[in-house]
Design a protein around this motif. Sequence first.
Motif, mmCIF file in Angstrom:
data_model
loop_
_atom_site.group_PDB
_atom_site.id
_atom_site.type_symbol
_atom_site.label_atom_id
_atom_site.label_comp_id
_atom_site.label_asym_id
_atom_site.label_seq_id
_atom_site.Cartn_x
_atom_site.Cartn_y
_atom_site.Cartn_z
ATOM 1 N N ARG A 125 36.140 48.428 42.954
ATOM 2 C CA ARG A 125 35.877 46.985 42.898
ATOM 3 C C ARG A 125 37.109 46.198 43.313
ATOM 4 O O ARG A 125 38.228 46.503 42.892
ATOM 5 C CB ARG A 125 35.452 46.592 41.481
ATOM 6 C CG ARG A 125 35.084 45.131 41.326
ATOM 7 C CD ARG A 125 34.475 44.858 39.972
ATOM 8 N NE ARG A 125 34.209 43.450 39.770
ATOM 9 C CZ ARG A 125 33.653 42.943 38.684
ATOM 10 N NH1 ARG A 125 33.285 43.733 37.691
ATOM 11 N NH2 ARG A 125 33.437 41.650 38.572
ATOM 12 N N ASN A 126 36.901 45.175 44.135
ATOM 13 C CA ASN A 126 37.994 44.357 44.655
ATOM 14 C C ASN A 126 38.060 43.042 43.881
ATOM 15 O O ASN A 126 37.125 42.244 43.909
ATOM 16 C CB ASN A 126 37.779 44.098 46.146
ATOM 17 C CG ASN A 126 38.929 43.320 46.772
ATOM 18 O OD1 ASN A 126 39.901 42.963 46.106
ATOM 19 N ND2 ASN A 126 38.831 43.067 48.059
ATOM 20 N N TYR A 127 39.185 42.796 43.219
ATOM 21 C CA TYR A 127 39.356 41.571 42.448
ATOM 22 C C TYR A 127 40.190 40.527 43.188
ATOM 23 O O TYR A 127 40.525 39.490 42.634
ATOM 24 C CB TYR A 127 40.021 41.877 41.105
ATOM 25 C CG TYR A 127 39.177 42.705 40.171
ATOM 26 C CD1 TYR A 127 38.275 42.111 39.298
ATOM 27 C CD2 TYR A 127 39.266 44.093 40.170
ATOM 28 C CE1 TYR A 127 37.496 42.867 38.442
ATOM 29 C CE2 TYR A 127 38.492 44.865 39.309
ATOM 30 C CZ TYR A 127 37.612 44.243 38.451
ATOM 31 O OH TYR A 127 36.836 44.999 37.604
ATOM 32 N N LYS A 129 43.538 39.718 46.238
ATOM 33 C CA LYS A 129 44.924 40.111 46.531
ATOM 34 C C LYS A 129 45.880 39.830 45.376
ATOM 35 O O LYS A 129 46.768 40.633 45.078
ATOM 36 C CB LYS A 129 45.400 39.398 47.795
ATOM 37 C CG LYS A 129 44.708 39.870 49.067
ATOM 38 C CD LYS A 129 45.267 39.161 50.300
ATOM 39 C CE LYS A 129 44.579 39.671 51.564
ATOM 40 N NZ LYS A 129 45.097 38.980 52.771
ATOM 41 N N ALA A 132 45.394 42.385 42.668
ATOM 42 C CA ALA A 132 45.927 43.683 43.101
ATOM 43 C C ALA A 132 47.452 43.701 42.986
ATOM 44 O O ALA A 132 48.046 44.710 42.590
ATOM 45 C CB ALA A 132 45.501 43.960 44.539
ATOM 46 N N LYS A 159 46.591 54.568 43.772
ATOM 47 C CA LYS A 159 46.869 53.139 43.908
ATOM 48 C C LYS A 159 48.095 52.668 43.127
ATOM 49 O O LYS A 159 48.815 51.758 43.558
ATOM 50 C CB LYS A 159 45.657 52.327 43.432
ATOM 51 C CG LYS A 159 44.478 52.361 44.379
ATOM 52 C CD LYS A 159 43.278 51.637 43.783
ATOM 53 C CE LYS A 159 43.480 50.155 43.662
ATOM 54 N NZ LYS A 159 42.237 49.454 43.219
#
Length: 365
Positions: A125-127, A129, A132, A159
Amino acid sequence: MKNTNIAFVTPSMRYGGRERVLSILVNYFAEKKGINVHLIIYGKNRDICFNISPKVNILKPEWEFNENIKTVSTIRTLLYVRRTVKATHADIMVSFEEIWNRFALLATVGMKIHKVISNRNSPIRNYGKFDAFLAKILYPQADLLIAQTQVAKEIYERKYKLKKCIVIGNPIKKLESETLQSAHRENIIITVGRLMSGKNHDRLIRIFAQTQHQGWKFFIVGGDFAKQNNMSRLKNLCGELGVSDDVVFTGAQPDVYKYLLRSKIFVFASEKEGFPNVIGEALAAGLPVISYDCVAGPSEMIEDNRNGYLMPMHDDNLFKNRLELLMSNEKLRRQMSKEAVNSISRFDIDKICELFYENILNYED
């Protein structure tokens, strides 16, 4: 010997898979000798929708989060968490869920306590920039990251620079054989989950509408998520497809087993998951499960053609075929039902809670 103070920090204890697991864990830890458990609830909504042991010290801000001055309220919340963790004399802080893990780690920067975090959502899942960036900076401060699946562990280790990462699945309530045997099963297909876009309830409704479903009902257990207003949208879809009389929306429910034990088949079409508790609960209730094989979670519990079916993402035609097969074949359903109950035993509540206990407490190893 000095007691160990553990501060579980969470934004919410409303209905949800993460909150359910957290309620089980705090109650389990509270029964351990020499452990003082503190539950710090700091989010906008501080209602508690689960039974929490009176041995747990529950702490909440006395002021409301003001959306009109969101930045100020966020900073105030950050300082509240820091001050309250200190006030509990916590030896260990435990935080669940990605964005809130960043928040908890930021709130306790520089504090000399053992910090445990557990990511609960899909590892892909991308939250955004900024999030991250925060994760890369803050995650090395955590002494332990608990992943829910092996796939997730491998992704996190690539990651982030982690001190330690382990895998512990979610605790699943085991039902007594008498409960399973006395269950009055109806021709009900069921899914459980908040009514949010990524759960694909609309796809499930369309699949159900295409089956030969005379004499069957489709139960959707779950309440609206945030401000998406999906229940009215989904009800309109049922009207368009002519299945309004056959699809039942129950809203959010504190006891999903009451509905699972009435049903015969469980379906799930989520895009992304961490470890979907509802699949484990469905298997524990003796239901064969048909699910998208999303990253990650379903493949940890479903053994294709044994206790259910793993579907390639968005292959709704195959999904429909498998569903119709189970609807029409009682012998197959009964066979898969037995396998379902047996397959989920490794996630027994006591086994999983003891794994959490051992790994969170043994922080000097």
